[in-house]
Design a protein around this motif. Sequence first.
Motif, PDB file in Angstrom:
ATOM      1  N   THR A 124     101.981  17.673  -8.774  1.00 55.79           N
ATOM      2  CA  THR A 124     100.656  17.323  -8.264  1.00 55.79           C
ATOM      3  C   THR A 124     100.268  15.892  -8.623  1.00 55.79           C
ATOM      4  O   THR A 124      99.781  15.128  -7.780  1.00 55.79           O
ATOM      5  CB  THR A 124      99.601  18.290  -8.840  1.00 55.79           C
ATOM      6  N   ASN A 125     100.463  15.550  -9.873  1.00 61.21           N
ATOM      7  CA  ASN A 125      99.977  14.258 -10.368  1.00 61.21           C
ATOM      8  C   ASN A 125     100.879  13.104 -10.002  1.00 61.21           C
ATOM      9  O   ASN A 125     100.395  11.986  -9.807  1.00 61.21           O
ATOM     10  CB  ASN A 125      99.827  14.315 -11.889  1.00 61.21           C
ATOM     11  N   TYR A 126     102.188  13.357  -9.916  1.00 65.64           N
ATOM     12  CA  TYR A 126     103.118  12.234  -9.718  1.00 65.64           C
ATOM     13  C   TYR A 126     104.037  12.364  -8.506  1.00 65.64           C
ATOM     14  O   TYR A 126     103.991  11.528  -7.604  1.00 65.64           O
ATOM     15  CB  TYR A 126     103.956  12.013 -10.981  1.00 65.64           C
ATOM     16  N   LEU A 127     104.883  13.382  -8.464  1.00 62.57           N
ATOM     17  CA  LEU A 127     105.926  13.404  -7.432  1.00 62.57           C
ATOM     18  C   LEU A 127     105.354  13.416  -6.020  1.00 62.57           C
ATOM     19  O   LEU A 127     105.880  12.743  -5.121  1.00 62.57           O
ATOM     20  CB  LEU A 127     106.850  14.608  -7.647  1.00 62.57           C
ATOM     21  N   GLY A 128     104.276  14.161  -5.802  1.00 63.99           N
ATOM     22  CA  GLY A 128     103.659  14.160  -4.480  1.00 63.99           C
ATOM     23  C   GLY A 128     103.134  12.795  -4.097  1.00 63.99           C
ATOM     24  O   GLY A 128     103.240  12.377  -2.924  1.00 63.99           O
ATOM     25  N   HIS A 129     102.591  12.070  -5.064  1.00 61.57           N
ATOM     26  CA  HIS A 129     102.085  10.718  -4.787  1.00 61.57           C
ATOM     27  C   HIS A 129     103.222   9.728  -4.564  1.00 61.57           C
ATOM     28  O   HIS A 129     103.105   8.817  -3.728  1.00 61.57           O
ATOM     29  CB  HIS A 129     101.197  10.254  -5.938  1.00 61.57           C
ATOM     30  N   PHE A 130     104.322   9.885  -5.292  1.00 60.84           N
ATOM     31  CA  PHE A 130     105.490   9.041  -5.050  1.00 60.84           C
ATOM     32  C   PHE A 130     105.968   9.217  -3.613  1.00 60.84           C
ATOM     33  O   PHE A 130     106.220   8.239  -2.895  1.00 60.84           O
ATOM     34  CB  PHE A 130     106.612   9.390  -6.029  1.00 60.84           C
ATOM     35  N   ALA A 131     106.095  10.475  -3.179  1.00 57.48           N
ATOM     36  CA  ALA A 131     106.553  10.747  -1.818  1.00 57.48           C
ATOM     37  C   ALA A 131     105.555  10.246  -0.786  1.00 57.48           C
ATOM     38  O   ALA A 131     105.936   9.630   0.229  1.00 57.48           O
ATOM     39  CB  ALA A 131     106.784  12.251  -1.649  1.00 57.48           C
ATOM     40  N   LEU A 132     104.270  10.480  -1.013  1.00 53.19           N
ATOM     41  CA  LEU A 132     103.244  10.056  -0.061  1.00 53.19           C
ATOM     42  C   LEU A 132     103.271   8.552   0.149  1.00 53.19           C
ATOM     43  O   LEU A 132     103.234   8.065   1.293  1.00 53.19           O
ATOM     44  CB  LEU A 132     101.865  10.489  -0.573  1.00 53.19           C
ATOM     45  N   THR A 133     103.351   7.799  -0.934  1.00 54.60           N
ATOM     46  CA  THR A 133     103.345   6.342  -0.824  1.00 54.60           C
ATOM     47  C   THR A 133     104.551   5.853  -0.050  1.00 54.60           C
ATOM     48  O   THR A 133     104.438   4.971   0.815  1.00 54.60           O
ATOM     49  CB  THR A 133     103.324   5.706  -2.225  1.00 54.60           C
ATOM     50  N   GLY A 134     105.714   6.417  -0.335  1.00 52.33           N
ATOM     51  CA  GLY A 134     106.909   6.002   0.392  1.00 52.33           C
ATOM     52  C   GLY A 134     106.826   6.303   1.877  1.00 52.33           C
ATOM     53  O   GLY A 134     107.224   5.476   2.724  1.00 52.33           O
ATOM     54  N   LEU A 135     106.285   7.465   2.220  1.00 52.60           N
ATOM     55  CA  LEU A 135     106.178   7.848   3.627  1.00 52.60           C
ATOM     56  C   LEU A 135     105.133   7.025   4.377  1.00 52.60           C
ATOM     57  O   LEU A 135     105.251   6.806   5.590  1.00 52.60           O
ATOM     58  CB  LEU A 135     105.851   9.337   3.736  1.00 52.60           C
ATOM     59  N   LEU A 136     104.101   6.562   3.657  1.00 54.44           N
ATOM     60  CA  LEU A 136     103.045   5.761   4.292  1.00 54.44           C
ATOM     61  C   LEU A 136     103.301   4.256   4.199  1.00 54.44           C
ATOM     62  O   LEU A 136     102.483   3.461   4.680  1.00 54.44           O
ATOM     63  CB  LEU A 136     101.693   6.083   3.647  1.00 54.44           C
ATOM     64  N   LEU A 137     104.417   3.876   3.603  1.00 50.87           N
ATOM     65  CA  LEU A 137     104.680   2.449   3.372  1.00 50.87           C
ATOM     66  C   LEU A 137     104.618   1.597   4.645  1.00 50.87           C
ATOM     67  O   LEU A 137     104.098   0.474   4.604  1.00 50.87           O
ATOM     68  CB  LEU A 137     106.028   2.280   2.681  1.00 50.87           C
ATOM     69  N   PRO A 138     105.112   2.065   5.808  1.00 49.02           N
ATOM     70  CA  PRO A 138     105.012   1.217   7.010  1.00 49.02           C
ATOM     71  C   PRO A 138     103.584   0.806   7.349  1.00 49.02           C
ATOM     72  O   PRO A 138     103.348  -0.317   7.804  1.00 49.02           O
ATOM     73  CB  PRO A 138     105.620   2.101   8.105  1.00 49.02           C
ATOM     74  N   TRP A 139     102.616   1.699   7.120  1.00 45.33           N
ATOM     75  CA  TRP A 139     101.220   1.387   7.460  1.00 45.33           C
ATOM     76  C   TRP A 139     100.545   0.573   6.359  1.00 45.33           C
ATOM     77  O   TRP A 139      99.570  -0.111   6.602  1.00 45.33           O
ATOM     78  CB  TRP A 139     100.467   2.688   7.732  1.00 45.33           C
ATOM     79  N   LEU A 140     101.074   0.632   5.155  1.00 44.84           N
ATOM     80  CA  LEU A 140     100.604  -0.240   4.084  1.00 44.84           C
ATOM     81  C   LEU A 140     101.144  -1.653   4.283  1.00 44.84           C
ATOM     82  O   LEU A 140     100.438  -2.640   4.070  1.00 44.84           O
ATOM     83  CB  LEU A 140     101.052   0.309   2.726  1.00 44.84           C
ATOM     84  N   ARG A 141     102.382  -1.749   4.702  1.00 44.75           N
ATOM     85  CA  ARG A 141     102.987  -3.067   4.960  1.00 44.75           C
ATOM     86  C   ARG A 141     102.276  -3.782   6.105  1.00 44.75           C
ATOM     87  O   ARG A 141     102.240  -5.019   6.144  1.00 44.75           O
ATOM     88  CB  ARG A 141     104.469  -2.913   5.307  1.00 44.75           C
TER      89      ARG A 141
END
Length: 309
Positions: A124-141
């Motif tokens: 909940t605290n870490y792994l889900g956020h690691f995955a979320l950030t990686g998957l959303l990286l194109p829209w952050l870039r």
Amino acid sequence: MPHPRWTASDIPPQAGRLAIVTGATSGIGYEAALALARAGARVVLAARDAAKAERAMAAIRRVHAAADLVARPLDTASLAAVRAFARRWQEEGGVIDILLLNAGIAAVPQREETTDGFERQLATNYLGHFALTGLLLPWLRAAPAARIVPVASLAHRQARLHFDDLQSRRSYGSQDAYRQSKLAMLMFGLELDRRLSAAGLTAQAIPVHPGIARTDIFRRGDRAGAVQQLAGRAIFGLIGQSAAQGALPLLYGATARMAQGGAYYGPDGLWEARGSPAPARIAPQALDRAAAERLWRVSEELTGVAYGF
């Protein structure tokens, strides 16, 4: 250095910017969503409980009628839910200016395992956020200057990464598991900023912590242990600050022009328990570059999410 009394009124205008806040239905996540909406941002409340998200949006609109809000389902304890959020974002979303990684749980008295086979606090605290950030990286870039704000904790100072038992299968302690998850969040934020910078990207990762804030993080429904609830509420009630004050480091990292990528911010008071946003102390184990790189590799293997730098 931050302004000595930086408050939510110092948030620069956020009109035209989009922020995603995980765990936005209560506590510091709710207060951060409220402040960002007041500043003019379009705020996505990413939350596990749809009814709570609706109530949170209604509460924000009672304070700020013009708030631009949308709710999206997200349970960071489930990789399937994280991937579903990212797929929907690919279909309906757009550029992301702020990704505030706040969702979290604590004091789970007995070890619980998610459907992915992860210890629940780490998931909940870490792994889900690691995955979320990686998957959303194109829209952050795609944003001109995106901010990624992982929420860590004072608890990281007493933590270490148990690479030989990351999922706490051989030995479980509720506080030890929580501390490990928050150390992982801080190391992730620092390592992510190094990798963004090395790739020549304008996005920045700025980890933060809220000090000791009076929230319901210790309320775990029928799973909660009475002792953990009472102890947590007593300590936080005695020395903790309000959720609104605890949200200030998150807002500082997300919006302040003076905030720097790869820095770490928290309250400036005694023990960093309460106060105004300021640079925070990082424990030596969080600065271990080799461990951070190992954590990154393990996280990619566990989540199946590889960052496309």
